[in-house]
Design a protein around this motif. Structure first.
Motif, PDB file in Angstrom:
ATOM      1  N   ARG A   3      50.160  25.354  40.420  1.00 27.25           N
ATOM      2  CA  ARG A   3      51.532  25.862  40.564  1.00 27.25           C
ATOM      3  C   ARG A   3      52.482  25.000  39.761  1.00 27.25           C
ATOM      4  NH1 ARG A   3      52.172  28.098  46.568  1.00 27.25           N
ATOM      5  NH2 ARG A   3      52.479  30.186  45.786  1.00 27.25           N
ATOM      6  N   ARG A   4      53.452  25.620  39.161  1.00 29.92           N
ATOM      7  CA  ARG A   4      54.471  24.890  38.420  1.00 29.92           C
ATOM      8  C   ARG A   4      55.378  24.178  39.404  1.00 29.92           C
ATOM      9  NH1 ARG A   4      57.320  28.337  34.354  1.00 29.92           N
ATOM     10  NH2 ARG A   4      55.725  27.543  33.028  1.00 29.92           N
ATOM     11  N   GLN A   5      55.541  22.881  39.208  1.00 27.08           N
ATOM     12  CA  GLN A   5      56.426  22.095  40.054  1.00 27.08           C
ATOM     13  C   GLN A   5      57.870  22.284  39.620  1.00 27.08           C
ATOM     14  OE1 GLN A   5      55.657  20.192  42.772  1.00 27.08           O
ATOM     15  NE2 GLN A   5      53.618  21.066  42.578  1.00 27.08           N
ATOM     16  N   VAL A   6      58.752  22.382  40.574  1.00 25.55           N
ATOM     17  CA  VAL A   6      60.178  22.478  40.298  1.00 25.55           C
ATOM     18  C   VAL A   6      60.736  21.069  40.400  1.00 25.55           C
ATOM     19  CG1 VAL A   6      62.375  23.451  41.042  1.00 25.55           C
ATOM     20  CG2 VAL A   6      60.283  24.810  41.231  1.00 25.55           C
ATOM     21  N   PRO A   7      61.353  20.559  39.315  1.00 20.96           N
ATOM     22  CA  PRO A   7      61.881  19.200  39.376  1.00 20.96           C
ATOM     23  C   PRO A   7      63.020  19.092  40.386  1.00 20.96           C
ATOM     24  CG  PRO A   7      62.167  20.154  37.172  1.00 20.96           C
ATOM     25  CD  PRO A   7      61.557  21.191  38.046  1.00 20.96           C
ATOM     26  N   PRO A   8      63.135  17.943  41.044  1.00 23.84           N
ATOM     27  CA  PRO A   8      64.233  17.773  41.995  1.00 23.84           C
ATOM     28  C   PRO A   8      65.587  17.796  41.278  1.00 23.84           C
ATOM     29  CG  PRO A   8      62.967  15.740  41.758  1.00 23.84           C
ATOM     30  CD  PRO A   8      62.281  16.779  40.959  1.00 23.84           C
ATOM     31  N   THR A   9      66.552  18.441  41.910  1.00 18.54           N
ATOM     32  CA  THR A   9      67.896  18.528  41.343  1.00 18.54           C
ATOM     33  C   THR A   9      68.925  18.259  42.427  1.00 18.54           C
ATOM     34  OG1 THR A   9      67.943  20.925  41.712  1.00 18.54           O
ATOM     35  CG2 THR A   9      67.272  20.177  39.521  1.00 18.54           C
ATOM     36  N   VAL A  42      70.830  19.853  37.544  1.00 18.90           N
ATOM     37  CA  VAL A  42      71.213  21.195  37.978  1.00 18.90           C
ATOM     38  C   VAL A  42      70.104  22.183  37.646  1.00 18.90           C
ATOM     39  CG1 VAL A  42      72.925  23.034  37.724  1.00 18.90           C
ATOM     40  CG2 VAL A  42      73.632  20.640  37.495  1.00 18.90           C
ATOM     41  N   GLN A  43      69.877  23.093  38.574  1.00 20.62           N
ATOM     42  CA  GLN A  43      69.037  24.250  38.287  1.00 20.62           C
ATOM     43  C   GLN A  43      69.850  25.501  38.589  1.00 20.62           C
ATOM     44  OE1 GLN A  43      65.793  25.251  41.024  1.00 20.62           O
ATOM     45  NE2 GLN A  43      66.288  23.398  42.215  1.00 20.62           N
ATOM     46  N   VAL A  44      69.626  26.511  37.778  1.00 19.28           N
ATOM     47  CA  VAL A  44      70.269  27.809  37.975  1.00 19.28           C
ATOM     48  C   VAL A  44      69.165  28.840  38.157  1.00 19.28           C
ATOM     49  CG1 VAL A  44      71.740  29.592  36.949  1.00 19.28           C
ATOM     50  CG2 VAL A  44      72.264  27.169  36.553  1.00 19.28           C
ATOM     51  N   TRP A  45      69.311  29.658  39.194  1.00 18.75           N
ATOM     52  CA  TRP A  45      68.395  30.777  39.414  1.00 18.75           C
ATOM     53  C   TRP A  45      69.217  32.043  39.215  1.00 18.75           C
ATOM     54  CZ3 TRP A  45      63.192  31.210  41.175  1.00 18.75           C
ATOM     55  CH2 TRP A  45      62.785  32.513  41.473  1.00 18.75           C
ATOM     56  N   ALA A  46      68.885  32.820  38.203  1.00 18.46           N
ATOM     57  CA  ALA A  46      69.583  34.077  37.927  1.00 18.46           C
ATOM     58  C   ALA A  46      68.751  35.229  38.480  1.00 18.46           C
ATOM     59  CB  ALA A  46      69.800  34.245  36.432  1.00 18.46           C
ATOM     60  N   CYS A  47      69.426  36.105  39.221  1.00 15.58           N
ATOM     61  CA  CYS A  47      68.761  37.223  39.861  1.00 15.58           C
ATOM     62  C   CYS A  47      69.612  38.477  39.663  1.00 15.58           C
ATOM     63  CB  CYS A  47      68.608  36.902  41.348  1.00 15.58           C
ATOM     64  SG  CYS A  47      67.295  37.804  42.179  1.00 15.58           S
ATOM     65  N   CYS A  96      64.672  35.455  37.588  1.00 10.29           N
ATOM     66  CA  CYS A  96      63.788  36.199  38.485  1.00 10.29           C
ATOM     67  C   CYS A  96      62.949  37.163  37.644  1.00 10.29           C
ATOM     68  CB  CYS A  96      64.627  36.959  39.510  1.00 10.29           C
ATOM     69  SG  CYS A  96      63.647  38.060  40.553  1.00 10.29           S
ATOM     70  N   ARG A  97      61.652  36.981  37.684  1.00  5.37           N
ATOM     71  CA  ARG A  97      60.754  37.815  36.885  1.00  5.37           C
ATOM     72  C   ARG A  97      60.858  39.297  37.265  1.00  5.37           C
ATOM     73  NH1 ARG A  97      56.705  35.917  34.169  1.00  5.37           N
ATOM     74  NH2 ARG A  97      56.467  34.149  35.552  1.00  5.37           N
ATOM     75  N   PHE A  98      60.936  39.575  38.568  1.00  2.97           N
ATOM     76  CA  PHE A  98      61.026  40.966  39.009  1.00  2.97           C
ATOM     77  C   PHE A  98      62.281  41.626  38.446  1.00  2.97           C
ATOM     78  CE2 PHE A  98      62.708  44.157  41.903  1.00  2.97           C
ATOM     79  CZ  PHE A  98      61.656  45.043  41.969  1.00  2.97           C
ATOM     80  N   CYS A  99      63.429  40.965  38.603  1.00  2.00           N
ATOM     81  CA  CYS A  99      64.699  41.534  38.124  1.00  2.00           C
ATOM     82  C   CYS A  99      64.691  41.692  36.606  1.00  2.00           C
ATOM     83  CB  CYS A  99      65.873  40.661  38.564  1.00  2.00           C
ATOM     84  SG  CYS A  99      66.114  40.658  40.359  1.00  2.00           S
ATOM     85  N   SER A 100      64.120  40.735  35.914  1.00  2.00           N
ATOM     86  CA  SER A 100      64.042  40.802  34.455  1.00  2.00           C
ATOM     87  C   SER A 100      63.139  41.942  34.007  1.00  2.00           C
ATOM     88  CB  SER A 100      63.527  39.483  33.890  1.00  2.00           C
ATOM     89  OG  SER A 100      64.444  38.457  34.153  1.00  2.00           O
ATOM     90  N   ASP A 101      61.970  42.045  34.625  1.00  5.80           N
ATOM     91  CA  ASP A 101      61.046  43.124  34.275  1.00  5.80           C
ATOM     92  C   ASP A 101      61.655  44.483  34.582  1.00  5.80           C
ATOM     93  OD1 ASP A 101      59.241  41.218  33.465  1.00  5.80           O
ATOM     94  OD2 ASP A 101      57.898  41.460  35.196  1.00  5.80           O
ATOM     95  N   ASP A 102      62.359  44.571  35.717  1.00  4.49           N
ATOM     96  CA  ASP A 102      62.987  45.823  36.121  1.00  4.49           C
ATOM     97  C   ASP A 102      64.027  46.291  35.104  1.00  4.49           C
ATOM     98  OD1 ASP A 102      63.291  47.897  38.140  1.00  4.49           O
ATOM     99  OD2 ASP A 102      65.253  46.998  38.574  1.00  4.49           O
ATOM    100  N   ARG A 114      60.300  33.167  36.964  1.00  3.86           N
ATOM    101  CA  ARG A 114      59.560  32.894  38.194  1.00  3.86           C
ATOM    102  C   ARG A 114      59.580  34.128  39.085  1.00  3.86           C
ATOM    103  NH1 ARG A 114      58.212  27.772  39.703  1.00  3.86           N
ATOM    104  NH2 ARG A 114      58.893  27.974  41.865  1.00  3.86           N
ATOM    105  N   ALA A 115      58.509  34.277  39.829  1.00  3.05           N
ATOM    106  CA  ALA A 115      58.409  35.389  40.772  1.00  3.05           C
ATOM    107  C   ALA A 115      59.389  35.164  41.916  1.00  3.05           C
ATOM    108  CB  ALA A 115      56.985  35.494  41.307  1.00  3.05           C
ATOM    109  N   PRO A 116      59.882  36.244  42.529  1.00  2.74           N
ATOM    110  CA  PRO A 116      60.859  36.102  43.618  1.00  2.74           C
ATOM    111  C   PRO A 116      60.398  35.182  44.747  1.00  2.74           C
ATOM    112  CG  PRO A 116      60.678  38.400  42.977  1.00  2.74           C
ATOM    113  CD  PRO A 116      59.599  37.654  42.223  1.00  2.74           C
TER     114      PRO A 116
END
Length: 135
Positions: A3-9, A42-47, A96-102, A114-116
């Motif tokens: 699994r890909r590790q998410v760096p601490p932010t 900082v991390q940003v999650w776009a959905c 978000c992979r789902f939103c992007s694919d959609d 990344r998957a939801p």
């Protein structure tokens, strides 16, 4: 497969909905820039439609400004890419992979898809979480 590790932010900014409906995109980009300039991680999650901010098809520049034909303004994809280049160990942008694919989106290569269900790992890696937008 590991699994890909998410760096601490310090902060996770979750950006959801249609960011171009208001000044939301500009506010988020300014917030991210300010946090980075102060030494934050900082991390940003776009959905949802926020995933389109880093759409590769946006190119480098917005369409010409008819009030100033010589001006060139970068797209949101170019702005995000520049920040990722400037702060490679302190800014992480996820889509978000789902939103992007959609939406048929293809993102600039620096954005990690990344998957939801992986969102929980992003939450766990952040000291604080700010949600901006609508669900």
């Amino acid at each position: 497969m590991a699994r890909r590790q998410v760096p601490p932010t310090d902060v996770l900014i979750t950006l959801m909905g249609a960011p171009h409906q208001s000044d939301l995109a500009t506010s988020v980009l300014r917030l991210v820039q300010a946090l980075l300039e102060r030494g934050g991680r900082v991390q940003v999650w776009a959905c949802g439609y926020a995933t389109m901010l880093t759409e590769e098809a946006l190119g480098e520049y917005k369409p010409r400004d008819l009030s100033d034909l010589s001006a060139r303004h970068p797209t949101t994809a170019a702005l995000v890419r520049a920040m990722l280049d400037e702060f490679p160990d302190r800014l992480f942008w996820y889509g978000c992979r789902f939103c992007s694919d959609d939406r048929g989106a293809t993102h600039v290569p620096e954005v990690v898809m990344r998957a939801p269900h992986a969102f929980a790992a992003n939450l766990a890696a952040a000291g604080k979480t700010v949600m901006i937008g609508v669900i």
